[in-house]
Design a protein around this motif. Sequence first.
Motif, PDB file in Angstrom:
ATOM      1  N   MET A   1       0.839  -1.188   0.000  1.00  0.00           N
ATOM      2  CA  MET A   1       0.000   0.000   0.000  1.00  0.00           C
ATOM      3  C   MET A   1       0.878   1.242   0.000  1.00  0.00           C
ATOM      4  SD  MET A   1      -3.642  -0.456   1.585  1.00  0.00           S
ATOM      5  CE  MET A   1      -3.548  -0.791   3.308  1.00  0.00           C
ATOM      6  N   THR A   2       0.254   2.368  -0.044  1.00  0.00           N
ATOM      7  CA  THR A   2       0.939   3.629  -0.267  1.00  0.00           C
ATOM      8  C   THR A   2       1.093   4.436   1.014  1.00  0.00           C
ATOM      9  OG1 THR A   2      -0.038   3.683  -2.463  1.00  0.00           O
ATOM     10  CG2 THR A   2       0.876   5.740  -1.649  1.00  0.00           C
ATOM     11  N   ARG A   3       2.258   5.051   1.168  1.00  0.00           N
ATOM     12  CA  ARG A   3       2.510   5.999   2.258  1.00  0.00           C
ATOM     13  C   ARG A   3       2.655   7.378   1.626  1.00  0.00           C
ATOM     14  NH1 ARG A   3       6.372   8.842   5.229  1.00  0.00           N
ATOM     15  NH2 ARG A   3       6.026   8.744   7.472  1.00  0.00           N
ATOM     16  N   VAL A   4       1.867   8.325   2.085  1.00  0.00           N
ATOM     17  CA  VAL A   4       1.912   9.689   1.565  1.00  0.00           C
ATOM     18  C   VAL A   4       2.459  10.604   2.645  1.00  0.00           C
ATOM     19  CG1 VAL A   4       0.550  11.593   0.608  1.00  0.00           C
ATOM     20  CG2 VAL A   4      -0.070   9.228   0.064  1.00  0.00           C
ATOM     21  N   GLU A   5       3.395  11.468   2.257  1.00  0.00           N
ATOM     22  CA  GLU A   5       3.940  12.484   3.159  1.00  0.00           C
ATOM     23  C   GLU A   5       3.591  13.856   2.619  1.00  0.00           C
ATOM     24  OE1 GLU A   5       8.156  12.089   3.238  1.00  0.00           O
ATOM     25  OE2 GLU A   5       8.120  10.249   4.405  1.00  0.00           O
ATOM     26  N   VAL A   6       3.165  14.722   3.497  1.00  0.00           N
ATOM     27  CA  VAL A   6       2.936  16.119   3.156  1.00  0.00           C
ATOM     28  C   VAL A   6       3.909  16.924   4.009  1.00  0.00           C
ATOM     29  CG1 VAL A   6       1.276  18.000   3.049  1.00  0.00           C
ATOM     30  CG2 VAL A   6       0.493  15.638   2.702  1.00  0.00           C
TER      31      VAL A   6
ATOM     32  N   GLU B   1      -0.776   5.227   5.143  1.00  0.00           N
ATOM     33  CA  GLU B   1      -0.513   6.348   6.043  1.00  0.00           C
ATOM     34  C   GLU B   1      -0.483   7.644   5.254  1.00  0.00           C
ATOM     35  OE1 GLU B   1       3.059   7.611   9.151  1.00  0.00           O
ATOM     36  OE2 GLU B   1       3.386   5.973   7.743  1.00  0.00           O
ATOM     37  N   VAL B   2      -0.954   8.697   5.880  1.00  0.00           N
ATOM     38  CA  VAL B   2      -0.749  10.058   5.383  1.00  0.00           C
ATOM     39  C   VAL B   2      -0.106  10.808   6.538  1.00  0.00           C
ATOM     40  CG1 VAL B   2      -1.801  12.157   4.497  1.00  0.00           C
ATOM     41  CG2 VAL B   2      -2.738   9.944   3.833  1.00  0.00           C
ATOM     42  N   ALA B   3       1.150  11.206   6.336  1.00  0.00           N
ATOM     43  CA  ALA B   3       1.927  11.823   7.408  1.00  0.00           C
ATOM     44  C   ALA B   3       2.190  13.290   7.130  1.00  0.00           C
ATOM     45  CB  ALA B   3       3.257  11.084   7.562  1.00  0.00           C
ATOM     46  N   LEU B   4       2.057  14.103   8.156  1.00  0.00           N
ATOM     47  CA  LEU B   4       2.460  15.497   8.084  1.00  0.00           C
ATOM     48  C   LEU B   4       3.903  15.575   8.558  1.00  0.00           C
ATOM     49  CD1 LEU B   4      -0.658  17.306   9.581  1.00  0.00           C
ATOM     50  CD2 LEU B   4      -0.032  17.063   7.190  1.00  0.00           C
ATOM     51  N   VAL B   5       4.752  16.180   7.739  1.00  0.00           N
ATOM     52  CA  VAL B   5       6.180  16.284   8.040  1.00  0.00           C
ATOM     53  C   VAL B   5       6.540  17.762   8.103  1.00  0.00           C
ATOM     54  CG1 VAL B   5       8.495  15.696   7.258  1.00  0.00           C
ATOM     55  CG2 VAL B   5       6.601  14.117   6.807  1.00  0.00           C
ATOM     56  N   THR B   6       7.082  18.191   9.225  1.00  0.00           N
ATOM     57  CA  THR B   6       7.431  19.603   9.368  1.00  0.00           C
ATOM     58  C   THR B   6       8.696  19.924   8.576  1.00  0.00           C
ATOM     59  OG1 THR B   6       8.651  19.164  11.396  1.00  0.00           O
ATOM     60  CG2 THR B   6       6.341  19.808  11.618  1.00  0.00           C
ATOM     61  N   GLY B   7       8.715  21.135   8.023  1.00  0.00           N
ATOM     62  CA  GLY B   7       9.868  21.599   7.263  1.00  0.00           C
ATOM     63  C   GLY B   7      10.019  23.101   7.430  1.00  0.00           C
TER      64      GLY B   7
ATOM     65  N   ASP C   1      11.870  26.868   5.179  1.00  0.00           N
ATOM     66  CA  ASP C   1      12.302  27.483   3.911  1.00  0.00           C
ATOM     67  C   ASP C   1      11.230  27.462   2.826  1.00  0.00           C
ATOM     68  OD1 ASP C   1      14.813  28.102   4.977  1.00  0.00           O
ATOM     69  OD2 ASP C   1      15.632  26.150   4.398  1.00  0.00           O
ATOM     70  N   GLY C   2       9.956  27.565   3.224  1.00  0.00           N
ATOM     71  CA  GLY C   2       8.877  27.657   2.244  1.00  0.00           C
ATOM     72  C   GLY C   2       8.490  26.350   1.582  1.00  0.00           C
ATOM     73  N   VAL C   3       8.929  25.233   2.137  1.00  0.00           N
ATOM     74  CA  VAL C   3       8.676  23.929   1.523  1.00  0.00           C
ATOM     75  C   VAL C   3       7.199  23.546   1.614  1.00  0.00           C
ATOM     76  CG1 VAL C   3       9.143  22.540   3.597  1.00  0.00           C
ATOM     77  CG2 VAL C   3       9.534  21.564   1.344  1.00  0.00           C
ATOM     78  N   PHE C   4       6.692  22.981   0.532  1.00  0.00           N
ATOM     79  CA  PHE C   4       5.394  22.300   0.522  1.00  0.00           C
ATOM     80  C   PHE C   4       5.502  21.226  -0.547  1.00  0.00           C
ATOM     81  CE2 PHE C   4       1.069  21.164  -0.192  1.00  0.00           C
ATOM     82  CZ  PHE C   4       0.492  21.257   1.071  1.00  0.00           C
ATOM     83  N   VAL C   5       5.797  20.008  -0.102  1.00  0.00           N
ATOM     84  CA  VAL C   5       6.039  18.891  -1.007  1.00  0.00           C
ATOM     85  C   VAL C   5       5.152  17.726  -0.594  1.00  0.00           C
ATOM     86  CG1 VAL C   5       7.770  17.247  -1.836  1.00  0.00           C
ATOM     87  CG2 VAL C   5       8.434  19.603  -1.365  1.00  0.00           C
ATOM     88  N   VAL C   6       4.538  17.097  -1.589  1.00  0.00           N
ATOM     89  CA  VAL C   6       3.758  15.889  -1.340  1.00  0.00           C
ATOM     90  C   VAL C   6       4.494  14.734  -2.009  1.00  0.00           C
ATOM     91  CG1 VAL C   6       1.536  14.742  -1.654  1.00  0.00           C
ATOM     92  CG2 VAL C   6       1.610  17.218  -1.285  1.00  0.00           C
ATOM     93  N   ARG C   7       4.727  13.674  -1.233  1.00  0.00           N
ATOM     94  CA  ARG C   7       5.419  12.490  -1.751  1.00  0.00           C
ATOM     95  C   ARG C   7       4.535  11.265  -1.556  1.00  0.00           C
ATOM     96  NH1 ARG C   7       8.923  14.964   1.640  1.00  0.00           N
ATOM     97  NH2 ARG C   7      10.619  16.118   0.678  1.00  0.00           N
ATOM     98  N   ALA C   8       4.576  10.366  -2.518  1.00  0.00           N
ATOM     99  CA  ALA C   8       3.904   9.076  -2.397  1.00  0.00           C
ATOM    100  C   ALA C   8       4.980   8.008  -2.488  1.00  0.00           C
ATOM    101  CB  ALA C   8       2.870   8.897  -3.494  1.00  0.00           C
ATOM    102  N   ASP C   9       5.137   7.247  -1.433  1.00  0.00           N
ATOM    103  CA  ASP C   9       6.186   6.218  -1.340  1.00  0.00           C
ATOM    104  C   ASP C   9       7.552   6.783  -1.698  1.00  0.00           C
ATOM    105  OD1 ASP C   9       4.431   4.261  -0.451  1.00  0.00           O
ATOM    106  OD2 ASP C   9       3.915   3.636  -2.482  1.00  0.00           O
ATOM    107  N   GLY C  10       7.838   7.982  -1.191  1.00  0.00           N
ATOM    108  CA  GLY C  10       9.142   8.612  -1.368  1.00  0.00           C
ATOM    109  C   GLY C  10       9.329   9.361  -2.671  1.00  0.00           C
ATOM    110  N   GLU C  11       8.403   9.222  -3.602  1.00  0.00           N
ATOM    111  CA  GLU C  11       8.504   9.902  -4.897  1.00  0.00           C
ATOM    112  C   GLU C  11       7.752  11.233  -4.855  1.00  0.00           C
ATOM    113  OE1 GLU C  11       6.982   9.229  -9.468  1.00  0.00           O
ATOM    114  OE2 GLU C  11       7.396   7.473  -8.239  1.00  0.00           O
ATOM    115  N   GLY C  12       8.425  12.295  -5.264  1.00  0.00           N
ATOM    116  CA  GLY C  12       7.794  13.608  -5.276  1.00  0.00           C
ATOM    117  C   GLY C  12       6.619  13.650  -6.237  1.00  0.00           C
TER     118      GLY C  12
END
Length: 80
Positions: free
Chosen positions: A1-6, A35-41, A43-54
């Motif tokens: 299954m897929t893991r999504v990071e925001v 999983e859908v995870a919120l990841v703090t960053g 420098d203006g970052v806003f990136v969504v990744r699915a299984d590590g791929e941008g």
Amino acid sequence: MTRVEVEYCVHCGMLNRARDVSEAILKQFGESVDEVALVTGDDGVFVVRADGEGVVDKTEDDSDVDAIVLAVKPHVGATA
């Protein structure tokens, strides 16, 4: 299954947008994502990744929530 990071910039006040995107992904794909995870960053970052791929990078485009969900869709249920 897929893991999504925001990943979002804390100092830029992007938490609400990150939360909206996460909620929309969960509503659309439900149990099809692990999983859908919120990841703090910073420098203006806003990136969504699915299984590590941008999938979406704010520096390259300024997609709305619906466009981000559509961009994630091909990754949900994909096998490596």
